[in-house]
Scaffold this motif. Structure first.
Motif, PDB file in Angstrom:
ATOM      1  N   GLN A   1      -2.134   0.142   0.904  1.00 54.91           N
ATOM      2  CA  GLN A   1      -2.768  -0.275   2.161  1.00 54.91           C
ATOM      3  C   GLN A   1      -4.158   0.338   2.298  1.00 54.91           C
ATOM      4  OE1 GLN A   1      -1.336  -2.539   4.697  1.00 54.91           O
ATOM      5  NE2 GLN A   1      -3.546  -2.570   4.796  1.00 54.91           N
TER       6      GLN A   1
ATOM      7  N   CYS B   1       1.326  -5.054  -3.700  1.00 55.54           N
ATOM      8  CA  CYS B   1       2.578  -4.284  -3.735  1.00 55.54           C
ATOM      9  C   CYS B   1       3.486  -4.816  -4.842  1.00 55.54           C
ATOM     10  CB  CYS B   1       3.299  -4.348  -2.382  1.00 55.54           C
ATOM     11  SG  CYS B   1       2.623  -3.233  -1.141  1.00 55.54           S
TER      12      CYS B   1
ATOM     13  N   PHE C   1       2.755   0.928  -9.085  1.00 51.66           N
ATOM     14  CA  PHE C   1       2.967   1.093  -7.639  1.00 51.66           C
ATOM     15  C   PHE C   1       3.309   2.548  -7.314  1.00 51.66           C
ATOM     16  CE2 PHE C   1       5.774   0.956  -3.884  1.00 51.66           C
ATOM     17  CZ  PHE C   1       4.935   0.327  -2.968  1.00 51.66           C
TER      18      PHE C   1
ATOM     19  N   TYR D   1       6.734  -8.465  -1.443  1.00 52.47           N
ATOM     20  CA  TYR D   1       6.509  -9.059  -0.126  1.00 52.47           C
ATOM     21  C   TYR D   1       5.874 -10.441  -0.200  1.00 52.47           C
ATOM     22  CZ  TYR D   1       7.236  -4.276   1.562  1.00 52.47           C
ATOM     23  OH  TYR D   1       7.752  -3.040   1.828  1.00 52.47           O
TER      24      TYR D   1
ATOM     25  N   GLU E   1       3.211   2.256  -0.851  1.00 52.64           N
ATOM     26  CA  GLU E   1       2.637   1.335   0.139  1.00 52.64           C
ATOM     27  C   GLU E   1       1.449   1.911   0.896  1.00 52.64           C
ATOM     28  OE1 GLU E   1       5.177  -0.802   2.851  1.00 52.64           O
ATOM     29  OE2 GLU E   1       6.729  -0.974   1.313  1.00 52.64           O
ATOM     30  N   GLU E   2       1.552   3.165   1.293  1.00 51.28           N
ATOM     31  CA  GLU E   2       0.467   3.777   2.072  1.00 51.28           C
ATOM     32  C   GLU E   2      -0.851   3.751   1.290  1.00 51.28           C
ATOM     33  OE1 GLU E   2      -0.636   8.165   3.774  1.00 51.28           O
ATOM     34  OE2 GLU E   2       1.472   7.551   3.884  1.00 51.28           O
TER      35      GLU E   2
ATOM     36  N   TRP F   1       0.281  -7.537   0.490  1.00 47.76           N
ATOM     37  CA  TRP F   1       1.595  -8.032   0.055  1.00 47.76           C
ATOM     38  C   TRP F   1       1.598  -8.326  -1.443  1.00 47.76           C
ATOM     39  CZ3 TRP F   1       1.789 -12.006   4.596  1.00 47.76           C
ATOM     40  CH2 TRP F   1       2.289 -11.388   5.747  1.00 47.76           C
TER      41      TRP F   1
END
Length: 134
Positions: free
Chosen positions: A25, A64, A15, A72, A21-22, A61
């Motif tokens: 996504q 991640c 990760f 998530y 996260e960016e 989700w």
């Protein structure tokens, strides 16, 4: 001054290595956009039904947490139980191969480092093959 070891500054998780996260996504967005754009993924796209919004969110989700970031998916739905959740969908060799190829293309196009992309491809292929139900 302490000596540096070769992996002293290596990311602790995939990760972190992918960029957080960016970047996850961006990867998920590109993955589903490719499904809509590229005819070579038509069987994979057909297996997802008319709308992709729910699938996009759930994959974000899931990835991640799977990559070692925030969990998530499990917070919302519990254990992923991937095989059970995908059982209603016909997944054969063609769908498996298209999923892995589409994800590989998305990883290449979003700048996932080659070494990480190779490792993830191995994991994705193993999981995708395990998901086959026809």
């Amino acid at each position: 001054m302490p000596e540096e070891t070769p992996n002293q500054h290596a990311p602790a998780t995939p990760f972190e290595w992918i960029g957080g996260e960016e970047k996850v996504q961006a990867l998920v967005t590109r993955f589903y956009d490719l499904m809509d754009l590229e005819p070579v993924y038509k069987e994979l796209r057909a297996a997802h039904g008319p709308a992709l919004d729910d699938a996009r969110q759930k994959l974000f989700w899931f990835l991640c947490g799977w990559l070692g970031g925030p969990d998530y998916y499990q917070e919302r739905f519990g254990h992923p139980r991937l095989r059970m959740r995908h059982f209603p969908f016909a997944i054969g060799i063609q769908e498996r191969d298209q999923w892995v190829a589409c994800m590989n293309q998305a990883m290449e196009e979003t700048g996932v480092p080659d070494e990480l992309r190779e490792r993830l491809n191995q994991s994705f292929m193993g999981t995708a093959d395990w998901m086959r139900n026809r």
